[in-house]
Design an enzyme around this catalytic site. Structure first.
Site: not given
Ligand SMILES: [Zn+2]
Length: 240
Positions: A148, A155, A213
């Site tokens: 990021h 995300d 994730e």
């Molecule tokens: Zn992330």
């Protein structure tokens, strides 16, 4: 500290004046406590992107149709229970945004759009997250930095273009249980299909998935893109 800054700026001015490469310019920047070079000023940022236009930071919504955002880190409703930044905007490197644009075009034919929870995140925010939750199962270790911070990680989830509602996924964003892992399969068939669809369309355009994730995707050549610590206010002036 001030002297260090003046020396750095003089070195930058000299190298720019001599039309030297951004790589040489990088050598003039001091390393932080983890030995990382962090780009935190506009002069070096501009120099670093002149070598490759795909490094330019851009506003995602300028290139990607039907993109929505829900910046949970700008609220207290996130895993740190603290506001981590204010007035964010979804920025990424042009390389990542072009890939997202192709993803969105594909999804549109299915009546779907992209909902973004976080995109570019200044390096100092990664440090703050780590101070609050120093556990690399939940937060990026500032000794490495995050995709990021490099402007190449996002995300993201899917939403229905007609209803505006997010599609059912295995967990909410930033759920750090094994339910958020890609190999977790005790889910109903709709949820499994939604998670797989997001993975398929993102991977088709060159993004990589993170095993733990379901919402996190990144470009594989991360280290090519410098770590940035430029806040949203300043970044707004630097994006194209
Ligand atoms: Zn992330």
């Amino acid at each position: 500290m001030k002297q260090q800054y003046i020396i750095t700026m003089l070195a930058i001015a000299f190298l720019l004046g001599n039309n030297r490469s951004a790589a040489q310019l990088a050598n003039t920047l001091p390393k932080n406590e983890f030995g990382l070079t962090i780009v935190s000023n506009a002069v070096y940022f501009k120099a670093s992107i002149t070598q490759d236009s795909l490094k330019q930071m851009v506003a995602i919504d300028k290139y990607v149709a039907h993109v929505k955002t829900n910046f949970v880190y700008a609220t207290t409703s996130n895993f740190t229970h603290k506001i981590l930044y204010s007035k964010p905007k979804a920025y990424l490197r042009l390389a990542a945004v072009k890939a997202l644009q192709a993803v969105a075009n594909n999804l549109k034919t299915k009546g779907l759009g992209l909902l973004i929870y976080d995109a570019y995140r200044p390096y100092s925010v990664t440090k703050t997250m780590w101070q609050i939750v120093p556990d690399d199962r939940y937060a990026a270790n500032p000794a490495k930095g995050s995709g990021h911070n490099r402007g190449i990680a996002v995300d993201v989830t899917l939403y229905n273009l007609q209803t505006g509602m997010p599609l059912p996924m295995p967990t909410p964003f930033d759920d750090f249980t094994e339910k958020a892992h890609h190999n977790y399969r005790q889910l109903d068939s709709t949820v499994l299909a939604n998670r797989q669809l997001l993975k398929t369309v993102m991977e088709q355009q060159g993004f990589k998935a993170l095993d733990t994730e379901w919402w996190h995707y990144y470009l594989p050549n991360a280290a090519y893109f410098e770590l940035l610590d430029i806040d949203f206010k300043q970044m707004k002036k630097l994006v194209k």
